[in-house]
Write an enzyme that holds these catalytic residues in place. Sequence first.
Site: not given
Ligand code: IFM
Length: 444
Positions: A75, A118, A163, A293, A295, A351
Amino acid sequence: MTRFSKDFIFGTATSSYQIEGAYKEDGRSLSIWDTFSRIPGKVWNMDHGDVACDHYHRYEEDVEILTTLGVDSYRFSIAWPRIFPEQGKYNPAGMDFYKRLITKLKENNIKPSVTLYHWDLPMWAHELGGWTNRESVNWFKEFASICFEELDADVDSWITHNEPWCAGFLGYHQGVHAPGHTNMEEALKAVHHILLSHGEAVDLLKNQFQSKTPIGITLNLSPVYAASNSTNDRLAANNADGYGNRWFLDPVFKGSYPVDMMNLFSKYVHDYRFIQAGDLEKISIECDFFGINYYSRSIVEFSSAADFLYKGAYSDYDQTGMGWDIAPNEFKELIRRLREEYTNLPIYITENGAAFDDVVAEDGRVYDTERQKYVEEHIAAVADLNDEGMNIAGYYLWSLLDNFEWAFGYDKRFGITYVDFETQKRTLKETGHRYADVIRTRTI
Ligand code: IFM
């Protein structure tokens, strides 16, 4: 025990500004990040993406890393200022780079998953008001259209936006991302136009280009928890969820903005007429998949002094180098909620990954054990979710390479490949080796 089917997509992800460099080459013009990163105090160490990982020149070496990993898909995103360095002026030389990259990927049986936006908005667009200007929807359509025309035949999936929360709220409300504005009304307009441009691009691909290539949007989502069961903390969690998640999920899947949040935001926005008739139908257009995404989770408590009545609360969880809670169980709760409240579309984790302070050991290897644990726990969570029937179709590790981590510059390393930014030498970290095993064996 095989836990992933042969059709499950394993990949890695990157984005244009974070890795490409070559900021003036082949006709590229400046983006808002080229400009923002030069404002003192905005980016750690005044780092910028002029060279970054020099991927523009080293993409062949980087595709070799992908083949070593054995990924099914890669990606990446397209830098809009390479394609339209000026308003209305198409630059084929900029497009050629992506053609070369895609050809190389295809030669190696790697499926390109292409994100259109992005965050590297061309400066010319910013100077005309950027995403706050409704015309941005047309500029984006023109950009999307040429990408579809030139690349669709060789692309395996399209992601319109990455995002929108970051592009909209970090960029126009919190001011920590480009263009660095701090105006909630602008932020809501920017988000609205970004979402509308998503709907327009999906419509364009499906109805004008009559393409069958799957297309979707990627949202960053973080499940929110109240620090206590008190009424105040539950209100705080509701508001944080509205700001971070529902403001995006509701328009995309339900065709409406959450009314509780419209009320809360009306402190700053007294006129919602920028949301025009028909917009929400367009935004909620049917897609082929949903990108997430993930985290971390969020934990919040009530704060009467805070704008929207919440602030981050104490957490006793282990954290990554970003100070983000490591929360694979909450990841599962998030997916179950999405299935219950929002969508049955196939989900791709577009992500997931973690930054830690990596060092190259004397033997030349990078023993990133904390990242490896993080990645293993989250991949295991995906396998568990699929055992429950949650239909997660793929997982993309962020990131293939250490890269420009926005306001944190090169201080935060998310890569499974260590990049020495002096020499541009790449070293696959232990997590990378482990990921290759997971992909090869389809087990975790
Ligand atoms: O690096 C970023 C990415 O560009 C978008 N999502 C989160 C990642 C980590 O912060």
